[in-house]
Design an enzyme around this catalytic site. Structure first.
Site, short mmCIF file in Angstrom:
data_model
loop_
_atom_site.label_atom_id
_atom_site.label_comp_id
_atom_site.label_asym_id
_atom_site.label_seq_id
_atom_site.Cartn_x
_atom_site.Cartn_y
_atom_site.Cartn_z
N ASP A 104 0.84 -1.21 0.00
CA ASP A 104 0.00 0.00 0.00
C ASP A 104 0.87 1.24 0.00
OD1 ASP A 104 -2.12 -1.63 0.49
OD2 ASP A 104 -2.26 -1.11 2.62
N1 URA Z 1 -1.60 -5.43 4.34
C1 URA Z 1 -1.88 -4.12 4.29
O1 URA Z 1 -2.82 -3.67 4.91
N2 URA Z 1 -1.11 -3.35 3.50
C2 URA Z 1 -0.05 -3.80 2.80
O2 URA Z 1 0.61 -3.04 2.12
C3 URA Z 1 0.22 -5.16 2.88
C4 URA Z 1 -0.56 -5.96 3.67
#
Ligand code: URA
Length: 263
Positions: A104
């Site tokens: 993310d």
């Molecule tokens: N889970 C999340 O919430 N974000 C990520 O980037 C990876 C796993």
């Protein structure tokens, strides 16, 4: 055997058109002799090629291990936002590179960038279930009840439906710090799992993929060139206790240091 212009565009930041131009202008030698025909055939394993007097080394594929900072998009390109590709030096922005997997925008940590499609396919294939290890900083104190809840295969809302997660592991390494091991990658999964458990993830770091740990001295935004055999470590198994020990030793003050650094 390979065309000279193709070899050069694969190993340098020049485009195919630019390499053709460089060859025609006599900037390129093969085994010491200037070659001015872009479609000349060379053997990349045996022939020595120079561009402007500097030898061009041959790596069939490229592997960069990046410590992605929060705030940067995992994408090959974007019209308006900074992407992980922008963190590469211009000479490393080779054609065909893409991020292997996804973090993310607000998540930091270990991300592989490569042009090796076959290896990426193996790593991302659900068949391998590579375990991804995260450190989450929680808003509220850790509750040991998370362990049974995450192990049970939580239900997360997917649009109108609810979908079960694969069983996941979680362990505590600080009052509000948890290490989580996932074998899949649903959208915002770690954040959504803790939200479903009544807590909130304030910060998230991915520090290990399979048995490959993020090198301790790799600063945010920095990257290393690694070899296929290093990347293959991702396909090896590890354990949450091993990962948690590493994380406790090297990353438990990750966000504290970040603040100290900013101020
Ligand atoms: N889970 C999340 O919430 N974000 C990520 O980037 C990876 C796993």
């Amino acid at each position: 055997m390979m065309r000279l212009d193709r070899f050069l565009s694969g190993q340098t930041a020049l485009s195919r058109r630019e390499t053709g131009e460089a060859v025609r202008r006599g900037r390129v030698t093969v085994n010491g002799t200037p070659v001015r025909t872009p479609d000349a055939k060379i053997d990349p394993e045996k022939d020595t090629v120079t561009l402007d007097g500097t030898s061009v080394s041959y790596a069939a594929q490229h592997y960069f291990l990046l410590h992605k900072p929060a705030g940067v998009l995992t994408a090959a390109r974007d019209r308006s936002q900074k992407t992980v590709m922008d963190l590469l030096k211009p000479e490393d922005r080779l054609p065909g590179l893409f991020p292997c997997g996804r973090l993310d925008k607000d998540t930091s940590g270990l991300l592989l960038i490569t042009d090796d499609g076959a290896l990426t396919h193996r790593i991302l294939s659900p068949k391998h279930h590579i375990t991804k290890y995260y450190l989450a900083q929680l808003r509220d104190p850790y509750d040991p009840a998370y362990e049974a809840l995450f192990a049970s295969g939580m239900m997360l809302r997917e649009g109108a439906a609810e979908e079960p997660c694969r069983p996941a592991e979680v362990t505590q390494i600080g009052e509000r710090l948890a290490v989580i091991a996932l074998t899949e990658g649903k959208y915002h999964q770690v954040r959504r799992m803790f939200a479903a458990a009544g807590n909130f993830v304030e910060n998230l770091l991915r520090f290990q993929l399979g048995a490959l740990q993020m090198p301790v001295n790799l600063a945010q935004g920095a990257y290393l060139t690694v070899l296929p055999k290093d990347v293959e470590m991702m396909l090896k198994t590890s354990s949450i206790s091993y990962a948690a020990d590493y994380c406790r030793a090297y990353y438990s003050s990750y966000w504290i240091n970040e603040r100290a650094y900013l101020w």
